[in-house]
Design a protein around this motif. Sequence first.
Motif, PDB file in Angstrom:
ATOM      1  N   ASN A   6       0.839  -1.014   0.713  1.00 25.09           N
ATOM      2  CA  ASN A   6      -0.291  -0.022   0.368  1.00 25.09           C
ATOM      3  C   ASN A   6       0.916   1.105  -0.022  1.00 25.09           C
ATOM      4  OD1 ASN A   6      -2.479  -1.157   0.228  1.00 25.09           O
ATOM      5  ND2 ASN A   6      -2.621  -1.395   2.437  1.00 25.09           N
ATOM      6  N   THR A   7       0.494   2.115  -0.705  1.00 25.95           N
ATOM      7  CA  THR A   7       1.028   3.501  -1.248  1.00 25.95           C
ATOM      8  C   THR A   7       0.562   3.899  -0.655  1.00 25.95           C
ATOM      9  OG1 THR A   7       2.865   2.962  -2.594  1.00 25.95           O
ATOM     10  CG2 THR A   7       2.039   4.818  -2.986  1.00 25.95           C
ATOM     11  N   TYR A   8       0.750   5.443  -0.230  1.00 24.70           N
ATOM     12  CA  TYR A   8      -0.720   6.456   0.437  1.00 24.70           C
ATOM     13  C   TYR A   8       0.046   8.099   0.025  1.00 24.70           C
ATOM     14  CZ  TYR A   8      -2.357   2.969   3.393  1.00 24.70           C
ATOM     15  OH  TYR A   8      -2.149   0.934   4.092  1.00 24.70           O
ATOM     16  N   VAL A   9      -0.649   8.855  -0.639  1.00 24.15           N
ATOM     17  CA  VAL A   9      -0.238   9.515  -1.464  1.00 24.15           C
ATOM     18  C   VAL A   9      -1.332  10.598  -0.236  1.00 24.15           C
ATOM     19  CG1 VAL A   9      -0.444  11.777  -2.939  1.00 24.15           C
ATOM     20  CG2 VAL A   9      -0.080   8.678  -3.395  1.00 24.15           C
ATOM     21  N   GLU A  14      -0.375  20.616  -1.423  1.00 26.14           N
ATOM     22  CA  GLU A  14       1.075  20.054  -0.981  1.00 26.14           C
ATOM     23  C   GLU A  14       0.786  18.402  -0.969  1.00 26.14           C
ATOM     24  OE1 GLU A  14       3.241  24.022  -0.825  1.00 26.14           O
ATOM     25  OE2 GLU A  14       2.739  22.754   0.915  1.00 26.14           O
ATOM     26  N   ALA A  15       1.958  17.321  -0.665  1.00 29.21           N
ATOM     27  CA  ALA A  15       1.223  16.137  -0.976  1.00 29.21           C
ATOM     28  C   ALA A  15       2.469  15.408   0.034  1.00 29.21           C
ATOM     29  CB  ALA A  15       1.044  15.476  -1.648  1.00 29.21           C
ATOM     30  N   ILE A  16       2.430  14.622   1.062  1.00 23.30           N
ATOM     31  CA  ILE A  16       3.295  13.651   0.688  1.00 23.30           C
ATOM     32  C   ILE A  16       3.214  12.337   0.675  1.00 23.30           C
ATOM     33  CG2 ILE A  16       4.119  13.029   3.298  1.00 23.30           C
ATOM     34  CD1 ILE A  16       2.962  14.716   5.393  1.00 23.30           C
ATOM     35  N   VAL A  17       4.121  11.263   0.191  1.00 25.32           N
ATOM     36  CA  VAL A  17       4.110  10.289  -0.298  1.00 25.32           C
ATOM     37  C   VAL A  17       4.518   9.706   1.145  1.00 25.32           C
ATOM     38  CG1 VAL A  17       4.583   8.689  -1.643  1.00 25.32           C
ATOM     39  CG2 VAL A  17       3.730  10.984  -2.680  1.00 25.32           C
ATOM     40  N   ILE A  18       3.906   7.965   1.407  1.00 26.95           N
ATOM     41  CA  ILE A  18       4.048   6.856   2.389  1.00 26.95           C
ATOM     42  C   ILE A  18       4.712   6.261   1.468  1.00 26.95           C
ATOM     43  CG2 ILE A  18       3.649   5.661   4.230  1.00 26.95           C
ATOM     44  CD1 ILE A  18       2.305   8.313   4.742  1.00 26.95           C
ATOM     45  N   ASP A  19       6.087   5.091   1.226  1.00 33.79           N
ATOM     46  CA  ASP A  19       6.738   3.838   0.883  1.00 33.79           C
ATOM     47  C   ASP A  19       5.578   3.829  -0.323  1.00 33.79           C
ATOM     48  OD1 ASP A  19       7.139   3.435   3.355  1.00 33.79           O
ATOM     49  OD2 ASP A  19       5.408   1.974   4.058  1.00 33.79           O
ATOM     50  N   PRO A  20       6.363   4.793  -1.188  1.00 41.39           N
ATOM     51  CA  PRO A  20       6.903   4.326  -2.873  1.00 41.39           C
ATOM     52  C   PRO A  20       7.457   3.306  -3.507  1.00 41.39           C
ATOM     53  CG  PRO A  20       7.925   6.004  -2.482  1.00 41.39           C
ATOM     54  CD  PRO A  20       7.949   5.474  -1.137  1.00 41.39           C
ATOM     55  N   GLY A  21       5.864   2.238  -3.194  1.00 43.45           N
ATOM     56  CA  GLY A  21       6.422   0.528  -4.229  1.00 43.45           C
ATOM     57  C   GLY A  21       6.369   0.603  -5.353  1.00 43.45           C
TER      58      GLY A  21
END
Length: 219
Positions: A14-17, A25-32
């Motif tokens: 799971n990748t989260y934006v 503006e955004a944070i990306v968590i775990d770009p898989g």
Amino acid sequence: MIIKHFTFNVLQVNTYVLTDEDTHEAIVIDPGCYTPEEREAFKAYINDNGITIKRVVDTHLHFDHIYGQRFVEETFGVAAEACKKDITFLNHYQDLLVMFNMPMDDEALPLKGYLVDGDIIEVGNIKLNVLQVPGHSPGGLVFYCEKEHCAFVGDTILEGGIGRTDMHRGNYETLAQNIKEKLLVLPDETMLYSGHGTPSTIGYEKANNHEIKKILAME
């Protein structure tokens, strides 16, 4: 805060934006993202919604959670941050891919910086508190948003279970103790967005997760 969820690569990471509605503006968590199609889907979402990526952060540095790191950095100009204690997984990235029969030509890129317990990640109106929760890996992190009553927990807690600890440098006792001290003290309504599977809540896992019940019973 808008939460966009992708499921990427054969290990279903799971990748989260997380996007601030006011500033985009955004944070990306775990770009898989791994395949060309996955990368294009990620890129299209960012571009089509006028999103500016400000931070890329990793819950941990197991290869399946960082497949898309080079792509995101080269496409959007934002390098990733994670806990220094997981750096060995970057140093042996290609070896681990071969071990799991998932070759890739690219080497892992170095991190932009390191995150530790107590750090605060702020982008627009989004504020995430960094919690160190090792055990699944030495540098496991959780990103807790108190305002939105949610936590991005990586592979520490999964719906109905907890992260595996039989991989390199995993430790069950460490994981269990940190889950008890750092996560199970959060409000029961806290949504848990994990690294694999579907979302849950602290309260649901306390009531239904056999492993969590064992942890709660620990002295």
